[in-house]
Design an enzyme around this catalytic site. Structure first.
Site: not given
Ligand code: NDP
Ligand code: OXD
Length: 310
Positions: A225, A273
């Protein structure tokens, strides 16, 4: 007899229909519908991904099934109180992350960015990278994804170490546990891969203090993250040479803003991502299994420990 209703709420509209179809096929005994438009009291279970609204007023909600592995955004929603949350454990997701980690560890190991730069400049410089057996790779987070990646890196021959809260036994991998063993683990991480969940304990963990413990010229791969990384500290570590290069898949702000300096930094590789995405078919099967276990009063695989935050 009223059937059990599973509501689907997915932030990306291009995925929503695919999830609806996959979940209907995987759970024919349930009424599977889009959350939007459903009477709130009808919803028994919600399968969600991304930042979605409309979960706060589901009076009969029994559990939230995350369509992704990370649940930080779900746990950060205070209106969801103590509703049980089940994270995604999907063989497709694990396979995708394995591929991403192997690819980018090998890129740093073989100094691929430098070779690409040499080609652009028509430079013939045949440097010799070490073999995998002489390279130390560290994996922060030895969960579903970290253990699998570590095992496969060890098969190639890398010297692999893993760090987690509890100690894990993985063939060919040295296990380090807890904050007291973190410095020793970092000292053995020439290429460091972050696969931690984002929790209050791990937020900002990739900072200058951590970088200082790595061997000089280490590489960082963050596929977890964006909140794990202190961006300014990475830029400073790249400038000083303490960190030689970084591959980043996740960012504090996503999509990464067009004017963000990471896009053009010569020693940062940006991926959008997509290190690994849940496979619709096997992911839907995982949700179906979890719902069936919950309906039978059993604990599902991947039940999140709210106190630990993952
Ligand atoms: P798991 O929950 O299976 O594993 C988490 C691991 O982190 C465990 O080994 C756990 O330790 C360790 N851990 C957690 N907190 C700490 C801490 N404070 N100190 C040390 N170790 C800690 O997660 P997954 O492997 O399934 O996924 C990891 C993360 O990867 C997800 O949370 C998500 O954010 C990210 N992800 C990113 C994707 C992408 O495309 N970029 C795709 C999928 C996931 P222990 O084993 O002792 O419990
Ligand atoms: C996940 C992700 O957590 O894709 O599954 O980031």
């Amino acid at each position: 007899m009223t059937s059990t209703t599973l509501a689907v709420a997915v932030a990306d509209p291009s995925d929503a229909e695919t999830w609806l179809g996959a979940l209907r096929r995987a759970l024919p005994e349930c009424d599977v519908r889009m959350l939007a438009g459903l009477p709130p009291e009808r919803v028994d279970y919600a399968a969600v991904w991304g930042r979605v609204d409309g979960l706060a007023h589901l009076a009969n909600l029994k559990a939230i099934l995350s369509l992704g592995a990370g649940v930080d955004h779900i746990l950060a929603n205070p209106s969801l109180g103590g509703v049980p949350v089940v994270r995604m454990i999907d063989p497709g997701l694990t396979q995708g992350m394995r591929e991403y980690v192997l690819l980018h560890v090998l890129r740093h190991h073989r100094r691929t960015t430098e070779l690409e730069e040499q080609q652009r400049r028509r430079v013939w410089n045949a440097f010799q990278p070490p073999l995998a057996r002489d390279r130390q790779v560290g994996i922060l987070g030895m969960g579903e994804l970290g253990r699998d990646a570590a095992r496969h890196l060890a098969v190639i021959g890398f010297q692999v170490a893993g760090w987690s809260r509890r100690r894990h036994r993985v063939r060919g991998v040295r296990s380090f546990a807890g904050t007291e063993e973190l410095p020793e683990f970092l000292a053995a991480s020439e290429i460091l891969v972050c696969l931690l969940p984002l929790t209050p304990e791990t937020r900002g963990i990739l900072d200058r203090h951590l970088f200082a413990h790595l061997p000089h010229g280490a590489a960082i791969i963050n596929a977890a993250r964006g909140g794990h990384l202190v961006e300014a500290d990475l830029v400073a570590a790249l400038e000083s040479g303490q960190v030689a290069g970084a591959t980043l898949d996740v960012f504090a702000t996503e999509p990464l803003p067009a004017d963000h300096p990471f896009w053009t930094h010569p020693r940062i590789t940006v991926t959008p991502h997509n290190a690994s995405l849940t496979d619709f078919k096997t992911g839907a099967a995982a949700v179906a299994e979890a719902v069936r276990r919950l309906m039978a009063g059993k604990k599902p695989k991947g039940l999140v420990d709210r106190r630990a935050g993952y």
